[in-house]
Design an enzyme around this catalytic site. Structure first.
Site, PDB file in Angstrom:
ATOM      1  CB  SER A 271       2.409   0.642  -2.806  1.00 52.76           C
ATOM      2  OG  SER A 271       1.979   0.237  -3.921  1.00 52.76           O
TER       3      SER A 271
ATOM      4  CG  ASP B 265       4.476   5.882  -8.453  1.00 50.27           C
ATOM      5  OD1 ASP B 265       4.486   4.688  -9.115  1.00 50.27           O
ATOM      6  OD2 ASP B 265       4.558   5.796  -7.137  1.00 50.27           O
TER       7      ASP B 265
ATOM      8  CG  HIS C 144       5.321   2.205  -6.957  1.00 47.51           C
ATOM      9  ND1 HIS C 144       4.391   2.876  -6.788  1.00 47.51           N
ATOM     10  CD2 HIS C 144       4.934   1.052  -6.358  1.00 47.51           C
ATOM     11  CE1 HIS C 144       3.404   2.479  -5.954  1.00 47.51           C
ATOM     12  NE2 HIS C 144       3.731   0.961  -5.500  1.00 47.51           N
TER      13      HIS C 144
HETATM   14  C1  MLT Z   1      -3.051  -0.943  -5.508  1.00 48.08           C
HETATM   15  O1  MLT Z   1      -3.641  -1.929  -6.085  1.00 48.08           O
HETATM   16  O2  MLT Z   1      -3.428  -0.680  -4.226  1.00 48.08           O
HETATM   17  C2  MLT Z   1      -2.009  -0.183  -6.258  1.00 48.08           C
HETATM   18  O3  MLT Z   1      -1.990  -0.557  -7.803  1.00 48.08           O
HETATM   19  C3  MLT Z   1      -0.919  -0.137  -5.767  1.00 48.08           C
HETATM   20  C4  MLT Z   1      -0.167  -1.864  -5.864  1.00 48.08           C
HETATM   21  O4  MLT Z   1       0.039  -2.693  -6.627  1.00 48.08           O
HETATM   22  O5  MLT Z   1       0.125  -2.085  -4.506  1.00 48.08           O
END
Ligand code: MLT
Length: 200
Positions: free
Chosen positions: A100, A150, A181
């Protein structure tokens, strides 16, 4: 940067990058499943969002603060290069494993710092920067674990990321899962199978 380093025996180093709200402890178990003989360098993101560690700021969900992204990507790059001197590992044999937000900063390393990574396993990544002058990614192997459903990282983000990496010479494989996710065990097993094929 706050981190954990563990010495391995095969000369490779797994750079572990957690998701939003995670820490440098989160991905250690996963890394051991991928390659139990590699060094581990696991880093905690330097940004806090409501007390949750991240690798760079965002202005909204999925909308990145680009200035901070560039600054934090260079900060991480410099940190990893210095760590390779301090812990005496080969900086040409670094394989990022990110989930992520951690996958997004790993993608940003690939997009903005030539030869920063030998390979990357990106669990549920997005395109870090649509306007990047991406360097050559010849001899870079990337595995993407993506979700068809996701909500956080829509499928087209993963598809576009694959295309952009390939357009600059990377060898990319994407595997699709159907658990939103989440990072599930079948996804970790698929990443391991790919890794084992690349680093026989
Ligand atoms: C990010 O901000 O990198 C993406 O939205 C994924 C997350 O929330 O970690």
């Amino acid at each position: 940067m706050q981190h954990i380093f563990e010495h391995g025996t095969n000369g490779r180093t797994l750079l572990l990058l957690h998701g939003t709200g995670g820490t440098e402890r989160d991905l250690i178990g996963l890394a051991k499943k991928i390659d139990e003989n590699a060094n581990i360098l696991s880093v905690r993101g330097n940004v806090l969002e409501n007390g949750m560690p991240r690798f760079f700021r965002r202005v909204a969900e999925g909308v990145f603060d680009m200035e901070d992204l560039f600054f934090r990507t260079k900060e991480l790059h410099d940190f990893v290069q210095q760590a390779s001197v301090d812990y005496q590992f080969d900086h040409n044999q670094i394989i990022a494993i990110g989930y992520s937000n951690g996958a997004n900063i790993a993608g940003s390393l690939l997009f903005h710092h030539e030869k920063s990574l030998r390979a990357a396993i990106l669990h549920h990544p997005m395109v870090p920067n649509r306007d990047a002058q991406i360097p050559s990614l010849q001899h870079v192997d990337v595995w993407i674990g993506a979700g068809t459903n996701d909500f956080m990282c829509p499928a087209q983000e993963s598809e576009q990321l694959e295309q952009m990496l390939k357009a600059h010479g990377a060898n990319v494989e994407t595997a699709w899962f159907h658990d939103g996710h989440q990072l599930t065990m079948p996804e970790v097993q698929a990443a391991k199978a790919w890794y084992t094929g690349i680093f026989k």
